[in-house]
Design a protein around this motif. Structure first.
Motif, PDB file in Angstrom:
ATOM      1  N   VAL A  81       0.985  -1.148   0.098  1.00  0.00           N
ATOM      2  CA  VAL A  81      -0.054  -0.018   0.155  1.00  0.00           C
ATOM      3  C   VAL A  81       0.977   1.137   0.051  1.00  0.00           C
ATOM      4  O   VAL A  81       1.896   1.532   0.756  1.00  0.00           O
ATOM      5  CB  VAL A  81      -0.960   0.046   1.302  1.00  0.00           C
ATOM      6  CG1 VAL A  81      -1.964   1.181   1.190  1.00  0.00           C
ATOM      7  CG2 VAL A  81      -1.756  -1.287   1.424  1.00  0.00           C
ATOM      8  N   PHE A  83       0.136   5.370   0.643  1.00  0.00           N
ATOM      9  CA  PHE A  83      -0.884   6.252   0.908  1.00  0.00           C
ATOM     10  C   PHE A  83      -0.754   7.706   0.207  1.00  0.00           C
ATOM     11  O   PHE A  83       0.417   7.723  -0.347  1.00  0.00           O
ATOM     12  CB  PHE A  83      -0.736   6.434   2.538  1.00  0.00           C
ATOM     13  CG  PHE A  83      -0.993   5.193   3.392  1.00  0.00           C
ATOM     14  CD1 PHE A  83      -2.412   4.639   3.496  1.00  0.00           C
ATOM     15  CD2 PHE A  83      -0.238   4.105   4.033  1.00  0.00           C
ATOM     16  CE1 PHE A  83      -3.040   3.577   4.250  1.00  0.00           C
ATOM     17  CE2 PHE A  83      -0.523   3.189   4.513  1.00  0.00           C
ATOM     18  CZ  PHE A  83      -1.793   2.869   4.646  1.00  0.00           C
ATOM     19  N   GLU A  85      -0.788  10.338   1.818  1.00  0.00           N
ATOM     20  CA  GLU A  85       0.183  11.232   2.484  1.00  0.00           C
ATOM     21  C   GLU A  85       1.689  10.690   2.497  1.00  0.00           C
ATOM     22  O   GLU A  85       1.587   9.192   2.394  1.00  0.00           O
ATOM     23  CB  GLU A  85      -0.160  11.472   4.055  1.00  0.00           C
ATOM     24  CG  GLU A  85      -1.824  11.759   4.338  1.00  0.00           C
ATOM     25  CD  GLU A  85      -2.510  10.606   4.282  1.00  0.00           C
ATOM     26  OE1 GLU A  85      -2.558   9.733   3.465  1.00  0.00           O
ATOM     27  OE2 GLU A  85      -3.248  10.398   5.506  1.00  0.00           O
ATOM     28  N   PRO A  86       2.480  11.598   2.668  1.00  0.00           N
ATOM     29  CA  PRO A  86       3.775  10.978   2.990  1.00  0.00           C
ATOM     30  C   PRO A  86       3.963  10.070   3.923  1.00  0.00           C
ATOM     31  O   PRO A  86       3.542  10.456   4.970  1.00  0.00           O
ATOM     32  CB  PRO A  86       5.087  12.411   2.701  1.00  0.00           C
ATOM     33  CG  PRO A  86       3.860  13.364   2.718  1.00  0.00           C
ATOM     34  CD  PRO A  86       2.493  13.024   2.857  1.00  0.00           C
ATOM     35  N   SER A  87       4.583   8.928   3.620  1.00  0.00           N
ATOM     36  CA  SER A  87       4.516   7.910   4.613  1.00  0.00           C
ATOM     37  C   SER A  87       5.833   7.367   5.113  1.00  0.00           C
ATOM     38  O   SER A  87       5.900   6.365   5.878  1.00  0.00           O
ATOM     39  CB  SER A  87       3.690   6.876   4.428  1.00  0.00           C
ATOM     40  OG  SER A  87       3.918   6.018   3.329  1.00  0.00           O
ATOM     41  N   ILE A  88       6.791   7.694   4.617  1.00  0.00           N
ATOM     42  CA  ILE A  88       8.034   7.050   4.944  1.00  0.00           C
ATOM     43  C   ILE A  88       8.602   7.610   6.351  1.00  0.00           C
ATOM     44  O   ILE A  88       8.183   8.849   6.750  1.00  0.00           O
ATOM     45  CB  ILE A  88       9.253   7.326   3.858  1.00  0.00           C
ATOM     46  CG1 ILE A  88       9.567   8.839   3.499  1.00  0.00           C
ATOM     47  CG2 ILE A  88       8.781   6.507   2.627  1.00  0.00           C
ATOM     48  CD1 ILE A  88      10.921   8.783   2.618  1.00  0.00           C
ATOM     49  N   PHE A  89       9.118   6.746   7.108  1.00  0.00           N
ATOM     50  CA  PHE A  89       9.489   7.184   8.584  1.00  0.00           C
ATOM     51  C   PHE A  89      10.663   8.217   8.506  1.00  0.00           C
ATOM     52  O   PHE A  89      11.852   7.713   8.132  1.00  0.00           O
ATOM     53  CB  PHE A  89       9.798   5.941   9.493  1.00  0.00           C
ATOM     54  CG  PHE A  89       8.794   4.998   9.398  1.00  0.00           C
ATOM     55  CD1 PHE A  89       7.442   5.467   9.839  1.00  0.00           C
ATOM     56  CD2 PHE A  89       8.894   3.494   9.068  1.00  0.00           C
ATOM     57  CE1 PHE A  89       6.252   4.692   9.910  1.00  0.00           C
ATOM     58  CE2 PHE A  89       7.853   2.565   9.297  1.00  0.00           C
ATOM     59  CZ  PHE A  89       6.594   3.185   9.504  1.00  0.00           C
ATOM     60  N   PRO A  90      10.498   9.396   9.155  1.00  0.00           N
ATOM     61  CA  PRO A  90      11.642  10.353   9.194  1.00  0.00           C
ATOM     62  C   PRO A  90      12.913   9.992   9.785  1.00  0.00           C
ATOM     63  O   PRO A  90      13.959  10.649   9.756  1.00  0.00           O
ATOM     64  CB  PRO A  90      10.928  11.720   9.398  1.00  0.00           C
ATOM     65  CG  PRO A  90       9.609  11.193  10.246  1.00  0.00           C
ATOM     66  CD  PRO A  90       9.489   9.959   9.607  1.00  0.00           C
ATOM     67  N   TRP A  91      12.529   9.138  10.867  1.00  0.00           N
ATOM     68  CA  TRP A  91      13.649   8.444  11.530  1.00  0.00           C
ATOM     69  C   TRP A  91      14.597   7.380  11.373  1.00  0.00           C
ATOM     70  O   TRP A  91      15.602   6.686  12.070  1.00  0.00           O
ATOM     71  CB  TRP A  91      13.206   8.350  13.106  1.00  0.00           C
ATOM     72  CG  TRP A  91      12.054   7.385  13.251  1.00  0.00           C
ATOM     73  CD1 TRP A  91      12.238   5.854  13.261  1.00  0.00           C
ATOM     74  CD2 TRP A  91      10.548   7.441  13.106  1.00  0.00           C
ATOM     75  NE1 TRP A  91      11.117   5.406  13.061  1.00  0.00           N
ATOM     76  CE2 TRP A  91      10.094   6.165  13.156  1.00  0.00           C
ATOM     77  CE3 TRP A  91       9.701   8.534  13.047  1.00  0.00           C
ATOM     78  CZ2 TRP A  91       8.607   5.949  12.964  1.00  0.00           C
ATOM     79  CZ3 TRP A  91       8.375   8.559  12.846  1.00  0.00           C
ATOM     80  CH2 TRP A  91       8.005   7.095  12.757  1.00  0.00           C
ATOM     81  N   ASN A  97      14.194   2.420   5.768  1.00  0.00           N
ATOM     82  CA  ASN A  97      12.890   2.556   5.745  1.00  0.00           C
ATOM     83  C   ASN A  97      12.368   1.368   4.516  1.00  0.00           C
ATOM     84  O   ASN A  97      11.376   0.727   5.012  1.00  0.00           O
ATOM     85  CB  ASN A  97      12.566   3.780   4.803  1.00  0.00           C
ATOM     86  CG  ASN A  97      11.980   4.637   5.656  1.00  0.00           C
ATOM     87  OD1 ASN A  97      10.649   4.755   6.269  1.00  0.00           O
ATOM     88  ND2 ASN A  97      12.484   5.757   6.013  1.00  0.00           N
ATOM     89  N   ARG A 132      18.718  10.657   4.933  1.00  0.00           N
ATOM     90  CA  ARG A 132      17.557  10.581   5.574  1.00  0.00           C
ATOM     91  C   ARG A 132      16.425  11.390   4.911  1.00  0.00           C
ATOM     92  O   ARG A 132      16.553  12.184   4.126  1.00  0.00           O
ATOM     93  CB  ARG A 132      17.866  11.396   7.130  1.00  0.00           C
ATOM     94  CG  ARG A 132      18.993  10.598   7.889  1.00  0.00           C
ATOM     95  CD  ARG A 132      19.158  11.388   9.299  1.00  0.00           C
ATOM     96  NE  ARG A 132      19.552  10.188  10.032  1.00  0.00           N
ATOM     97  CZ  ARG A 132      18.891   9.228  10.615  1.00  0.00           C
ATOM     98  NH1 ARG A 132      17.612   9.156  10.616  1.00  0.00           N
ATOM     99  NH2 ARG A 132      19.524   8.234  11.331  1.00  0.00           N
ATOM    100  N   HIS A 134      14.491  13.879   5.215  1.00  0.00           N
ATOM    101  CA  HIS A 134      14.486  15.219   4.933  1.00  0.00           C
ATOM    102  C   HIS A 134      15.650  15.853   4.223  1.00  0.00           C
ATOM    103  O   HIS A 134      15.533  16.830   3.638  1.00  0.00           O
ATOM    104  CB  HIS A 134      14.433  16.151   6.285  1.00  0.00           C
ATOM    105  CG  HIS A 134      15.863  15.742   7.273  1.00  0.00           C
ATOM    106  ND1 HIS A 134      16.969  16.691   6.881  1.00  0.00           N
ATOM    107  CD2 HIS A 134      16.121  14.774   7.721  1.00  0.00           C
ATOM    108  CE1 HIS A 134      17.744  16.163   7.754  1.00  0.00           C
ATOM    109  NE2 HIS A 134      17.426  15.246   8.360  1.00  0.00           N
ATOM    110  N   ARG A 148       9.670   0.541  -0.713  1.00  0.00           N
ATOM    111  CA  ARG A 148       9.648  -0.124   0.543  1.00  0.00           C
ATOM    112  C   ARG A 148       8.174  -0.992   0.276  1.00  0.00           C
ATOM    113  O   ARG A 148       8.398  -2.269   0.874  1.00  0.00           O
ATOM    114  CB  ARG A 148       9.026   0.938   1.525  1.00  0.00           C
ATOM    115  CG  ARG A 148       8.804   0.396   2.880  1.00  0.00           C
ATOM    116  CD  ARG A 148       8.793   1.206   3.794  1.00  0.00           C
ATOM    117  NE  ARG A 148       7.323   2.259   3.660  1.00  0.00           N
ATOM    118  CZ  ARG A 148       6.968   3.271   4.223  1.00  0.00           C
ATOM    119  NH1 ARG A 148       7.756   3.452   5.584  1.00  0.00           N
ATOM    120  NH2 ARG A 148       6.044   3.864   4.132  1.00  0.00           N
TER     121      ARG A 148
END
Ligand SMILES: Nc1ncnc2c1ncn2[C@@H]1O[C@H](COP(=O)(O)OP(=O)(O)OP(=O)(O)O)[C@@H](O)[C@H]1O
Ligand SMILES: [Mg+2]
Lengths: 270, 272
Positions: A81, A83, A85-91, A97, A132, A134, A148
């Motif tokens: 899936v 989505f 909205e942006p969904s990759i984990f920023p941490w 990821n 990362r 960002h 992913r």
């Protein structure tokens, strides 16, 4: 793997008034194995809602969704899936990821690293492993999300307007690579978009939803060979037909107490 | 910004900060001088005298109230550390539960918020009733004043994790446990750290006050209040300076850097 959506209804209580709003009404879909479907419909008609139900993370009120002959009861690794909205984990780094689903599934370190690398290459993100989120652009983030999802080797991909916030040029490029990826992996795909051109570039079939409460209004077969040329005569003709159909729909179903959002599905895309 | 500029800016910032401290010291010297000129009852320590006393206490290791200053500092730090540790364990645990379940949150959040409103020293009678006149009372007061902000921020942080991450975790096949470890915790790191910082500062303030009131023969707060009887105001001033330095170190050096580091690691600094 194929998928069937049978007589699905879904509604929500309005968060302000508490009044029940019917979003999906008697939605029926037949998703065949290996095909690429685009899902179109006016803004707010329930495309994301439908995709969430198909992904097994939202319960329908009525009806059922089947995948490979089995009823979907919850999220499944067979469904990839993306989505809206942006969904990759920023941490996490880009590579972490992509590895995430594999890690959760218990893949050994080496295997998942190799596989993540493979899919990063596939979406042309080689060399960005340690960046990362960002530090990369919006388009690259969406590509990470795609890598992913693909890395888990799902049978079916559900994508909710993954490129809608990108500029035209990047979007076209990503569309092209999506066609390429689909061609190679032949994964069944359901792709939500607002953009007629995008739908025509990608889809084997375009599913048109009506305004809320949404039902399937029309299914358009796109029998053009890949790679498709957006300036091809036939292509342009189909585009025009679909646009005028949307306009007509908008004209017919617009009622004073229900503001029409069809204009957002404009002729040239956003 | 080019690197030169960055260092220049940092230099200016530090310079201005130092200027501020110097102004405070100058004012202090003036007030001390005026006070000593106006009335003679007891001597108001000047910055210089305080510095000399500090040297005596720290370098010549002169005793203060029968104990070395190091012992006072260590006693205070130890009580603070124990009380804080208890607060962290309970605060994060309770906060995580409240963040995970709206029902639990509704049951406990009002209580936690009331606890947060109670001024630290108001806990003294309760501490005395529970633990008597000993250091456990101090530890209790530190823990109880530090625990509320930690719990509130942890719960708030976990609840404000964007739903998209929760959904993503679900479709990636996470169990509830996986989701907690890999998604909820990292996504709420910054608010949790913020709560930890507030809790630490609360604990430090109440520690000094508790030591003053409870008077257990050791600790920085105790030493300050002892100056009333020993008339050793220089030593009291030394203790105040030490308290400031320790507080500043934890707040501005340790936590500020930790938060900056974590913001970067968690990708919460804004990108382009
Ligand atoms: N959790 C929810 N609670 C209440 N209403 C909701 C909820 N989710 C969606 N809705 C409503 O359902 C309708 C359909 O929403 P949905 O996001 O599926 O639309 P969409 O077709 O994806 O729109 P867009 O093209 O803008 O993405 C909207 O009117 C929305 O307000
Ligand atoms: Mg949507």
């Amino acid at each position: 793997m194929d998928m069937k959506v049978k007589k699905v209804d879904k509604g929500f209580p309005d968060p302000k008034t508490g009044e029940f709003i019917q979003v999906l009404e008697d939605v029926n879909l037949k998703i065949e194995k290996g095909k690429f479907y685009c899902l179109m419909g006016p803004s707010g008609c329930g495309k994301s809602t439908l995709l969430h139900i198909m992904a097994g993370i939202l319960r329908q009120d009525k009806g059922k969704v089947m995948m490979g002959g089995k009823t979907i009861k919850g999220p499944s690794p067979k469904l990839g899936v993306i989505f809206q909205e942006p969904s990759i984990f920023p941490w996490m780094t880009v590579k972490q990821n992509v590895e995430f689903g594999l890690k959760v599934a218990g893949f050994p370190r080496n295997a998942r690293s190799e596989r993540a690398q493979q899919y990063l290459n596939l979406v042309a993100l080689k060399g960005f492993d340690d960046h990362r989120p960002h530090e990369i652009s919006g388009g690259m983030k969406q590509k990470v999300a795609i890598a992913r999802a693909l890395a888990m080797d799902p049978q079916i991909m559900l994508m909710d307007e993954p490129f809608c916030s990108l500029d035209e040029q990047t979007r076209r490029k990503l569309d092209a690579s999506l066609v390429e990826i689909h061609h190679r992996s032949n994964k069944t795909t359901v792709f939500v978009t607002h953009n007629i051109e995008e739908a025509l570039l990608l889809a084997d079939e375009i599913i048109m939803l009506s305004m809320r409460p949404a039902t399937v209004k029309n299914v358009i077969k796109v029998a053009l060979n890949h790679p498709r040329d957006p300036y091809d005569k036939l292509f342009l003709m189909m585009k025009k037909n679909i646009a005028s159909e949307i306009d007509r729909c908008c004209f017919e179903c617009a009622t004073p107490d229900f503001p029409c959002s069809c204009q957002e599905v404009n002729l040239e895309g956003q | 910004m080019p690197p030169n500029d960055k260092y220049l800016q940092m230099g200016i910032r530090i310079g201005l900060g130092v200027l501020g401290v110097l102004i405070v010291f100058a004012l202090w010297a003036l007030i001390a001088r005026y006070s000593n000129w106006a009335h003679t009852s007891s001597h108001f320590p000047t910055p210089y005298e305080t510095l000399m006393r500090m040297k005596m206490l720290f370098i010549s290791r002169q005793e203060l109230n029968n104990t070395s200053i190091y012992d006072h500092v260590l006693t205070s730090l130890r009580n603070w550390g124990i009380g804080y540790l208890i607060a962290v364990i309970i605060g994060i645990g309770a906060g995580a539960l409240m963040g995970a379940s709206e029902k639990i949150n509704q049951v406990f959040m009002p209580t936690v918020q009331i606890v947060q409103l109670i001024p630290g020293l108001a806990w003294i009678p309760i501490a005395l009733l529970l633990f008597g006149l000993n250091e456990r009372s101090t530890v209790f007061m530190i823990a109880i004043t530090a625990v509320a902000p930690i719990a509130i921020n942890t719960a708030g942080g976990m609840k404000s994790v964007p739903d998209i991450y929760r959904r993503t975790a679900k479709v990636m096949g996470c169990t509830v446990f996986d989701r907690f470890i890999y998604v909820t915790v990292p996504a709420s790191t910054l608010p949790i750290l913020n709560g930890l910082r507030i809790g630490l500062a609360n604990g430090w303030r109440v520690l000094i006050a508790a030591e003053m009131v409870l008077g257990l023969n050791k600790g920085l707060g105790y030493s300050i209040i002892q100056a009333r009887w020993s008339l050793d105001y220089e030593a009291a001033f030394v203790c105040i300076v030490v308290i400031c330095v320790i507080g500043l170190f934890f707040e501005k050096v340790l936590f500020a850097n930790l938060e900056r580091f974590m913001a970067k690691r968690m990708g919460m600094t804004e990108g382009i």
